[in-house]
Design an enzyme around this catalytic site. Structure first.
Site, PDB file in Angstrom:
ATOM      1  N   GLU A  11     -13.402   6.040  -5.766  1.00  0.00           N
ATOM      2  CA  GLU A  11     -12.900   4.671  -5.722  1.00  0.00           C
ATOM      3  C   GLU A  11     -12.238   4.267  -7.033  1.00  0.00           C
ATOM      4  O   GLU A  11     -11.265   3.521  -7.042  1.00  0.00           O
ATOM      5  CB  GLU A  11     -14.030   3.705  -5.360  1.00  0.00           C
ATOM      6  CG  GLU A  11     -14.515   3.830  -3.933  1.00  0.00           C
ATOM      7  CD  GLU A  11     -13.405   3.644  -2.913  1.00  0.00           C
ATOM      8  OE1 GLU A  11     -12.506   2.804  -3.138  1.00  0.00           O
ATOM      9  OE2 GLU A  11     -13.413   4.348  -1.886  1.00  0.00           O
ATOM     10  N   THR A  45      -3.503   3.916  -7.387  1.00  0.00           N
ATOM     11  CA  THR A  45      -2.975   5.272  -7.379  1.00  0.00           C
ATOM     12  C   THR A  45      -2.952   5.802  -5.944  1.00  0.00           C
ATOM     13  O   THR A  45      -3.895   5.586  -5.185  1.00  0.00           O
ATOM     14  CB  THR A  45      -3.836   6.204  -8.257  1.00  0.00           C
ATOM     15  OG1 THR A  45      -4.010   5.603  -9.547  1.00  0.00           O
ATOM     16  CG2 THR A  45      -3.160   7.548  -8.436  1.00  0.00           C
ATOM     17  N   TYR A 105      -3.647   4.892 -16.339  1.00  0.00           N
ATOM     18  CA  TYR A 105      -4.727   3.908 -16.492  1.00  0.00           C
ATOM     19  C   TYR A 105      -5.967   4.583 -17.088  1.00  0.00           C
ATOM     20  O   TYR A 105      -7.035   4.652 -16.477  1.00  0.00           O
ATOM     21  CB  TYR A 105      -5.076   3.253 -15.154  1.00  0.00           C
ATOM     22  CG  TYR A 105      -3.915   2.552 -14.489  1.00  0.00           C
ATOM     23  CD1 TYR A 105      -3.521   1.284 -14.900  1.00  0.00           C
ATOM     24  CD2 TYR A 105      -3.202   3.164 -13.466  1.00  0.00           C
ATOM     25  CE1 TYR A 105      -2.449   0.638 -14.295  1.00  0.00           C
ATOM     26  CE2 TYR A 105      -2.130   2.540 -12.856  1.00  0.00           C
ATOM     27  CZ  TYR A 105      -1.758   1.277 -13.279  1.00  0.00           C
ATOM     28  OH  TYR A 105      -0.694   0.648 -12.689  1.00  0.00           O
ATOM     29  N   TYR A 147     -15.227  -5.000  -7.436  1.00  0.00           N
ATOM     30  CA  TYR A 147     -14.712  -4.097  -6.397  1.00  0.00           C
ATOM     31  C   TYR A 147     -15.521  -2.807  -6.327  1.00  0.00           C
ATOM     32  O   TYR A 147     -16.003  -2.412  -5.261  1.00  0.00           O
ATOM     33  CB  TYR A 147     -13.234  -3.775  -6.644  1.00  0.00           C
ATOM     34  CG  TYR A 147     -12.777  -2.596  -5.832  1.00  0.00           C
ATOM     35  CD1 TYR A 147     -12.514  -2.740  -4.474  1.00  0.00           C
ATOM     36  CD2 TYR A 147     -12.663  -1.325  -6.394  1.00  0.00           C
ATOM     37  CE1 TYR A 147     -12.136  -1.655  -3.703  1.00  0.00           C
ATOM     38  CE2 TYR A 147     -12.283  -0.226  -5.633  1.00  0.00           C
ATOM     39  CZ  TYR A 147     -12.022  -0.402  -4.279  1.00  0.00           C
ATOM     40  OH  TYR A 147     -11.664   0.677  -3.512  1.00  0.00           O
ATOM     41  N   ASP A 179     -10.009  -4.836  -2.101  1.00  0.00           N
ATOM     42  CA  ASP A 179      -8.962  -4.234  -2.919  1.00  0.00           C
ATOM     43  C   ASP A 179      -7.608  -4.735  -2.424  1.00  0.00           C
ATOM     44  O   ASP A 179      -7.529  -5.579  -1.513  1.00  0.00           O
ATOM     45  CB  ASP A 179      -9.050  -2.703  -2.907  1.00  0.00           C
ATOM     46  CG  ASP A 179      -8.668  -2.090  -1.561  1.00  0.00           C
ATOM     47  OD1 ASP A 179      -8.469  -2.838  -0.577  1.00  0.00           O
ATOM     48  OD2 ASP A 179      -8.564  -0.856  -1.492  1.00  0.00           O
ATOM     49  N   CYS A 210       3.364  -1.337  12.532  1.00  0.00           N
ATOM     50  CA  CYS A 210       2.609  -2.259  13.387  1.00  0.00           C
ATOM     51  C   CYS A 210       2.347  -1.707  14.784  1.00  0.00           C
ATOM     52  O   CYS A 210       1.322  -2.029  15.401  1.00  0.00           O
ATOM     53  CB  CYS A 210       3.350  -3.588  13.498  1.00  0.00           C
ATOM     54  SG  CYS A 210       3.493  -4.476  11.929  1.00  0.00           S
ATOM     55  N   CYS A 260      -0.950  -0.010  14.901  1.00  0.00           N
ATOM     56  CA  CYS A 260      -2.084  -0.732  14.325  1.00  0.00           C
ATOM     57  C   CYS A 260      -3.097  -1.083  15.406  1.00  0.00           C
ATOM     58  O   CYS A 260      -2.723  -1.634  16.455  1.00  0.00           O
ATOM     59  CB  CYS A 260      -1.596  -2.006  13.629  1.00  0.00           C
ATOM     60  SG  CYS A 260      -2.936  -3.010  12.949  1.00  0.00           S
TER      61      CYS A 260
END
Length: 358
Positions: free
Chosen positions: A39, A45, A84, A122, A140, A201, A204
């Site tokens: 996580e 990323t 990061y 998170y 997130d 969509c 989905c």
């Protein structure tokens, strides 16, 4: 208001059906340490970028104790290129904290997880939910985007109040029997279907109850403030040669790219040539007297909040001992030792321009 049973049932059914086709680091495991690593790596990323780093990390540091015992330089080398870098430093510090304070086992509750350096709302929610089955929403960017489109939520998602409101609504919708599947379903739906641009969509599982799909304004959500123009800087660096060795210096722990090694340099000032800038920066940062050698080349690189054009030169040491005016450490190394140190990606691009011997 969303119908809880309809929404939750469809979401979890989709996740349980599709997860085998959506290989994502940390999915399908119950090891809280593996979930923690995955996580953290997946924050900001892409999955395809994370996979090789995750596999190598779990090979080199298969447990919290292995990570805690490692040297930070090696940890940063494992992370090199993933960006990061504070994430790597925090994982390392967090592992050492877990060894010292929790006897090497990640705690099960959010309150205790939040005590660990680098673990925020998170990550604590992800570990508690995915590893230990705690019924708490994981928020997130993917989840915020999915829910904002689903409900055409018109509040700015960068605001803390908006995040709290969405978290509260998700808490009322999630199943207490399978909170991990609920959270992973939302996150993975955002990664694979409800993408920032051109969402898929038609595939989905919850498209029939999605308000923005019904209206046709999917890409208007989530609501965010307008992005500011990304600044651009011209940077110069010098690869200083002293016999068969090069000078490298270590960035301070705090700040951008903290703990990584680099070559001396900095921004070009107004009215200054690139050549003048590199000599000035070397003198200011190291106190060395050098002669400007041949130009190596120029690369472009983009960080999250700014872009740079970076030009590098070889420079030859003339006099002086390296000072640490802008670094936390410095040393002379053989060119063959370059790969033993973690460098920022822009420096790595420059190194690729160099033949095996400087």
């Amino acid at each position: 208001m969303l119908d809880q049973q309809n929404f939750t049932k469809k979401l979890i059914k989709w996740f349980q059906t599709e997860r085998a086709h959506l290989p994502i680091p940390g999915r399908g495991v119950t090891n809280p340490y593996a979930i923690w690593v995955a996580e953290v790596m997946l924050q900001q990323t892409q999955v395809t970028t994370v996979w090789p780093y995750y596999k190598n990390w779990m090979r080199d540091y298969p447990s919290i104790s292995d990570l805690a015992a490692a040297k930070q330089d090696q940890v940063l080398k494992n992370w090199e290129g993933l960006g990061y870098y504070s994430r790597a430093r925090n994982l390392h510090r967090g592992a050492q904290f877990v060894i010292d304070e929790f006897d090497g086992d990640l705690p099960r509750t959010i309150a205790e997880l939040l005590q660990i350096p680098g673990i925020g709302p998170y990550t604590s929610a992800a570990i508690a939910s995915l590893a230990f089955g705690e019924a708490v929403p994981v928020l997130d960017g993917n989840v915020l985007r999915v829910f904002s489109r689903l409900t055409r939520h018109k509040s700015d998602i960068t605001l803390s109040k908006t995040k709290r409101d969405i978290s509260d609504m998700l808490a009322r919708l999630m199943t207490y029997e399978n909170p991990g599947a609920f959270n992973q379903g939302l996150m993975d739906l955002g990664r694979s279907i409800c993408t920032p641009r051109n969402p898929n969509c038609s595939n989905c599982p919850i498209n029939e109850i999605c308000d923005s799909r019904r209206v046709g304004d999917m890409e208007a959500y989530p609501v965010k403030p307008k992005s500011r123009p990304i600044p651009h800087y011209n940077i110069v660096i010098g690869l200083i040669r002293r016999g068969q060795k090069l000078l490298i210096q270590k960035r301070p722990e705090s700040g951008l790219l903290g703990g990584l090694w680099e070559f001396p340099g900095g921004k070009i000032e107004t009215g200054e040539s690139r050549e003048e800038a590199v000599l000035r920066e070397i003198e200011e940062e190291t106190g060395l007297v050098v002669d400007l050698g041949e130009e190596i080349g120029t690369i472009n690189h983009a960080y999250t909040h700014f872009k740079i054009t970076l030009t590098a030169w070889f420079c030859d040491w003339v006099d002086g001992e390296a000072q640490m005016h802008a670094s936390s450490d410095s040393k002379w190394i053989h060119f063959s030792e370059i790969n033993q140190h973690a460098f920022p990606k822009a420096n790595l691009k420059i190194l690729k321009l160099i033949s095996p011997q400087p």
